[in-house]
Write a protein that holds these residues in place. Structure first.
Motif, PDB file in Angstrom:
ATOM      1  N   THR A  66       0.910   4.267  -3.123  1.00 44.43           N
ATOM      2  CA  THR A  66       0.625   5.522  -2.768  1.00 44.43           C
ATOM      3  C   THR A  66       1.776   6.543  -3.204  1.00 44.43           C
ATOM      4  O   THR A  66       1.666   7.511  -4.006  1.00 44.43           O
ATOM      5  CB  THR A  66       0.525   5.578  -1.302  1.00 44.43           C
ATOM      6  N   LEU A  81       1.840   9.604  -5.928  1.00 45.77           N
ATOM      7  CA  LEU A  81       2.504  10.809  -5.650  1.00 45.77           C
ATOM      8  C   LEU A  81       3.256  11.315  -6.697  1.00 45.77           C
ATOM      9  O   LEU A  81       3.380  12.221  -7.116  1.00 45.77           O
ATOM     10  CB  LEU A  81       2.833  10.691  -4.355  1.00 45.77           C
ATOM     11  N   THR A 122       0.863  -1.198   0.055  1.00 44.88           N
ATOM     12  CA  THR A 122      -0.066   0.001   0.087  1.00 44.88           C
ATOM     13  C   THR A 122       0.867   1.168   0.008  1.00 44.88           C
ATOM     14  O   THR A 122       0.758   2.137  -0.749  1.00 44.88           O
ATOM     15  CB  THR A 122      -0.807  -0.175   1.191  1.00 44.88           C
ATOM     16  N   PRO A 123       1.764   1.450   0.772  1.00 45.26           N
ATOM     17  CA  PRO A 123       2.778   2.628   0.845  1.00 45.26           C
ATOM     18  C   PRO A 123       3.305   2.786  -0.506  1.00 45.26           C
ATOM     19  O   PRO A 123       3.456   3.944  -1.234  1.00 45.26           O
ATOM     20  CB  PRO A 123       3.692   2.411   1.941  1.00 45.26           C
TER      21      PRO A 123
END
Length: 411
Positions: A218, A222, A214-215
């Motif tokens: 993300t 970004l 998940t990170p």
């Protein structure tokens, strides 16, 4: 009774022999006094008590000597058992010789030797006991050997000889079978502990991988937004993009490897292709390190799965870390083929393995200043799944040597 047996179970073989001899000395004294004063047998007390006194002194000296000596070898056990045969022979000589009913006690040293001594030591103790019985029978007075008694005593000697042979063979076989069973049981327990560690590491790795997905996703979003906004330092953003893609590729490769290991997918691989992959990884990942690859002229086919190449990479990574503080350090990768086995040696220029580490090779997880030793544990487990083995040693010129051995499928 159970408390007494538990105390004896914690004693070494030498200490057990000394304890049994101390108990036998008390029994001997009680028997000598009983048959002399209660049964009024004519036994020469002076020589018998002298032998018992010598036995007490020998037992005390042996106890004092072996308390200072940490290791007791087979020679020490054989000496103690031969001394028991000698003491018993002298006591029997002055108390009836071969007619004494306690002459069967000569089988006890044979039984102890069958459990605690190698075949050569067992043969020595057994032959000494049989020779002692034969000499006692030979030195019997002629007036005792009258009528059918001569045949009776010879029959007793044959029975003792047969009993000594049976005890030597059966007890020795059972003792060795029990030792082999204990060794296999210890190996099985060690394998179970290793599997538990691997399962725990696998669960932790899967959890970390799941948490990282998940990170990373993300961060990828970004970075895409930053690239669309046309901000300054686009080169930095592109570098970040490459690193995130590299992380995504690693996670994807980890999922594929986990799936292949879970389904136990195996395939054949050429040794030259495997070595080329390993060399390519070394050149790309560690461009500042020096490597020397020595390839065998004989190309072979090996059984492999998804964990083999990561296991080899872990070994290479450890060798590179060992050369961090060494100027002009070189990692040598040598490929060999001997008979039906394929060998790959990884030699670094570091300080090598410490003696404590080599003495604990059964436990591959050993913390060091560069890590926790988990990579060696995982590499060894992966190689064992392919019927191979991993050997750790030190090179004569310094540095550690990690040798991987795999069976050859075909040349």
């Amino acid at each position: 009774m159970k408390a007494l047996l538990s105390k004896f179970s914690h004693l070494s073989t030498i200490n057990l022999i000394l304890a049994l001899r101390a108990m036998s000395i008390l029994v001997q004294l009680c028997l000598v006094l009983f048959v002399t004063f209660a049964l009024h047998y004519d036994i020469p007390l002076f020589p018998v008590l002298t032998i018992v006194l010598i036995e007490v002194c020998f037992n005390g000296v042996s106890y004092w000597r072996y308390q200072k000596k940490l290791r007791h070898g087979s020679v020490d056990i054989a000496i103690q058992l031969l001394a028991d045969v000698l003491f018993l022979a002298m006591l029997l000589y002055f108390s009836g010789g071969a007619t004494n009913a306690f002459i069967s006690l000569l089988l006890i040293p044979i039984a102890i030797a069958a459990v605690s001594l190698p075949p050569s030591g067992l043969m020595l103790v057994a032959c000494t006991a049989v020779l002692t019985y034969s000499l006692l029978l030979w030195t019997m007075p002629m007036h005792v050997m009258h009528g059918n008694m001569e045949g009776h005593f010879i029959g007793m000697w044959i029975n003792f000889l047969f009993s000594a042979v049976v005890v030597s063979i059966v007890v020795a076989y059972l003792a060795r079978a029990i030792k082999q069973h204990e060794i296999k049981l210890a190996q099985y327990r060690e394998q179970q502990l290793k599997r538990e560690r691997i399962i725990a590491l696998g669960v932790a790795s899967a959890q970390v991988t799941h948490n990282l997905a998940t990170p990373i996703a993300t961060m990828n979003l970004l970075i895409d937004e930053l690239m669309e906004e046309n901000i300054e330092n686009q080169d930095v953003v592109k570098d970040l993009k490459q690193q995130v893609e590299r992380c995504n590729a690693s996670l994807h490769a980890f999922r594929e490897t986990s799936e292949q290991i879970r389904t136990d997918q195996k395939f054949h691989i050429n040794s030259d292709f495997l070595l080329n992959q390993l060399e390519q990884h070394c050149r790309l990942t560690y461009p500042e390190s020096r490597f020397e690859f020595t390839s065998s002229l004989h190309k072979v086919v090996l059984a492999s799965d998804a964990s083999l190449l990561p296991a080899l990479i872990n070994i290479i990574d450890n060798a590179v870390r060992a050369n961090v503080d060494i100027e002009q350090g070189v990692v040598k990768v040598v490929e060999k083929t001997t008979g039906g086995e394929w060998h790959l040696e990884v030699i670094d220029s570091g300080h090598g393995f410490f003696v404590e580490q080599l003495e604990k090779l059964g436990d591959y997880v050993q913390p060091s200043e560069h890590g926790f030793g988990i990579s060696i544990l995982l590499s060894n487990t992966s190689i064992e799944r392919l019927s191979g083995k991993l050997t750790l040693s030190n090179a004569a010129s310094g540095g550690a040597v990690v040798t991987l051995t795999l069976p050859i499928i075909k040349h």
